[in-house]
Design a protein around this motif. Structure first.
Motif, PDB file in Angstrom:
ATOM      1  N   LYS A  47      45.943  74.595  16.049  1.00 22.43           N
ATOM      2  CA  LYS A  47      45.149  74.876  17.248  1.00 22.43           C
ATOM      3  C   LYS A  47      45.966  74.984  18.528  1.00 22.43           C
ATOM      4  O   LYS A  47      45.704  75.824  19.363  1.00 22.43           O
ATOM      5  CB  LYS A  47      44.071  73.809  17.429  1.00 22.43           C
ATOM      6  CG  LYS A  47      42.927  73.944  16.473  1.00 22.43           C
ATOM      7  CD  LYS A  47      41.836  72.968  16.804  1.00 22.43           C
ATOM      8  CE  LYS A  47      40.666  73.139  15.890  1.00 22.43           C
ATOM      9  NZ  LYS A  47      39.598  72.190  16.177  1.00 22.43           N
ATOM     10  N   GLY A  48      46.897  74.083  18.731  1.00 20.62           N
ATOM     11  CA  GLY A  48      47.638  74.064  19.989  1.00 20.62           C
ATOM     12  C   GLY A  48      47.183  72.927  20.877  1.00 20.62           C
ATOM     13  O   GLY A  48      46.727  71.888  20.400  1.00 20.62           O
ATOM     14  N   SER A  49      47.256  73.132  22.189  1.00 24.44           N
ATOM     15  CA  SER A  49      46.925  72.086  23.166  1.00 24.44           C
ATOM     16  C   SER A  49      45.547  72.330  23.759  1.00 24.44           C
ATOM     17  O   SER A  49      45.289  73.403  24.316  1.00 24.44           O
ATOM     18  CB  SER A  49      47.953  72.077  24.298  1.00 24.44           C
ATOM     19  OG  SER A  49      49.237  71.867  23.789  1.00 24.44           O
ATOM     20  N   ARG A  50      44.682  71.325  23.660  1.00 23.51           N
ATOM     21  CA  ARG A  50      43.327  71.454  24.225  1.00 23.51           C
ATOM     22  C   ARG A  50      43.404  71.465  25.749  1.00 23.51           C
ATOM     23  O   ARG A  50      44.047  70.613  26.355  1.00 23.51           O
ATOM     24  CB  ARG A  50      42.431  70.312  23.756  1.00 23.51           C
ATOM     25  CG  ARG A  50      40.972  70.510  24.177  1.00 23.51           C
ATOM     26  CD  ARG A  50      40.047  69.534  23.474  1.00 23.51           C
ATOM     27  NE  ARG A  50      40.271  68.169  23.848  1.00 23.51           N
ATOM     28  CZ  ARG A  50      39.691  67.552  24.888  1.00 23.51           C
ATOM     29  NH1 ARG A  50      38.837  68.201  25.647  1.00 23.51           N
ATOM     30  NH2 ARG A  50      39.960  66.299  25.150  1.00 23.51           N
ATOM     31  N   LEU A  51      42.749  72.454  26.342  1.00 24.12           N
ATOM     32  CA  LEU A  51      42.705  72.531  27.801  1.00 24.12           C
ATOM     33  C   LEU A  51      41.762  71.451  28.329  1.00 24.12           C
ATOM     34  O   LEU A  51      40.676  71.256  27.788  1.00 24.12           O
ATOM     35  CB  LEU A  51      42.228  73.909  28.251  1.00 24.12           C
ATOM     36  CG  LEU A  51      43.110  75.086  27.864  1.00 24.12           C
ATOM     37  CD1 LEU A  51      42.523  76.390  28.383  1.00 24.12           C
ATOM     38  CD2 LEU A  51      44.525  74.895  28.385  1.00 24.12           C
ATOM     39  N   GLN A  52      42.191  70.787  29.407  1.00 22.38           N
ATOM     40  CA  GLN A  52      41.387  69.720  29.977  1.00 22.38           C
ATOM     41  C   GLN A  52      41.137  69.891  31.472  1.00 22.38           C
ATOM     42  O   GLN A  52      40.332  69.168  32.046  1.00 22.38           O
ATOM     43  CB  GLN A  52      42.065  68.376  29.713  1.00 22.38           C
ATOM     44  CG  GLN A  52      42.153  68.069  28.235  1.00 22.38           C
ATOM     45  CD  GLN A  52      42.763  66.721  27.949  1.00 22.38           C
ATOM     46  OE1 GLN A  52      42.623  65.782  28.721  1.00 22.38           O
ATOM     47  NE2 GLN A  52      43.455  66.615  26.831  1.00 22.38           N
ATOM     48  N   HIS A  53      41.802  70.854  32.101  1.00 26.11           N
ATOM     49  CA  HIS A  53      41.656  71.076  33.539  1.00 26.11           C
ATOM     50  C   HIS A  53      40.314  71.775  33.795  1.00 26.11           C
ATOM     51  O   HIS A  53      40.107  72.921  33.408  1.00 26.11           O
ATOM     52  CB  HIS A  53      42.827  71.921  34.046  1.00 26.11           C
ATOM     53  CG  HIS A  53      42.908  71.992  35.519  1.00 26.11           C
ATOM     54  ND1 HIS A  53      42.144  72.852  36.265  1.00 26.11           N
ATOM     55  CD2 HIS A  53      43.680  71.298  36.394  1.00 26.11           C
ATOM     56  CE1 HIS A  53      42.429  72.698  37.538  1.00 26.11           C
ATOM     57  NE2 HIS A  53      43.368  71.757  37.646  1.00 26.11           N
ATOM     58  N   GLU A  54      39.383  71.070  34.450  1.00 24.26           N
ATOM     59  CA  GLU A  54      38.016  71.564  34.621  1.00 24.26           C
ATOM     60  C   GLU A  54      37.934  72.911  35.329  1.00 24.26           C
ATOM     61  O   GLU A  54      37.156  73.783  34.943  1.00 24.26           O
ATOM     62  CB  GLU A  54      37.158  70.536  35.354  1.00 24.26           C
ATOM     63  CG  GLU A  54      36.745  69.373  34.476  1.00 24.26           C
ATOM     64  CD  GLU A  54      35.808  68.412  35.190  1.00 24.26           C
ATOM     65  OE1 GLU A  54      34.894  68.881  35.900  1.00 24.26           O
ATOM     66  OE2 GLU A  54      35.986  67.197  35.015  1.00 24.26           O
TER      67      GLU A  54
END
Length: 179
Positions: A47-54
């Motif tokens: 998957k990679g890195s989950r985005l967390q920046h709203e």
């Protein structure tokens, strides 16, 4: 689509499309996939890195669309970033009042519902097809049991073709370049 994105498209109309760098999982989370992650396999494998920046997530959601071939993308300024889908282009959240919202916060109305051979529950709406979030299945029980929602049986492998979306635009692009 944001006005700033439309302005960028007009200013730089010939920016190449981007494939494989963004993914949407079955829970409605966005994932960034760099070269190293892509080298490990498809989105379902790595998957990679989950985005967390709203604010970034909101920007992607406002500029998330589909092209004529059923490939979903995020319009990032002048560049179209095609999205690898773990399941479907939309992930539905059922609200306590029974209404629907996409993973991006858009409201929709169900036209029909479906269940696949593994028991996954989907809804087709006026804005497209999507998987119901696993945490909202309890909200689907009452309308199903009362007969208000009558799920049609579907085969998971045929969903993209049946409902007009491409799960892996990157794989489709590679295939079209080889032919």
């Amino acid at each position: 689509m944001d006005d700033i994105v439309k302005q960028a498209i007009a200013k730089w109309p010939n920016v190449p499309d981007c494939y494989g760098w963004l993914g949407l999982d079955a829970r409605g989370d966005w994932y960034m996939r760099d070269d190293q992650v892509q080298a490990q396999g498809s989105f379902t494998q790595s998957k990679g890195s989950r985005l967390q920046h709203e604010k970034l997530i909101d920007f992607i959601g406002r500029n998330y669309e589909c092209d004529a071939q059923g490939r979903w993308f995020f319009q990032n300024g002048p560049q179209r970033v095609y999205v690898e889908l773990e399941a479907t282009p939309w992930v539905w959240r059922i609200q306590p009042d029974g209404s629907l919202q996409t993973h991006t916060g858009r409201a929709a109305r169900m036209q029909r519902c479906c269940v696949d051979e593994a028991g996954y529950f989907y809804m087709d709406t006026e804005i497209g097809f999507g998987l119901v979030h696993t945490q909202d299945m309890h909200l689907a029980l009452a309308p199903i049991e009362s007969g208000l929602w009558v799920p049609q049986e579907v085969m998971r492998a045929a969903l993209g073709q049946q409902f007009g979306y491409v799960r892996s635009p990157q794989a489709a692009q590679v295939k079209s370049e080889q032919t």
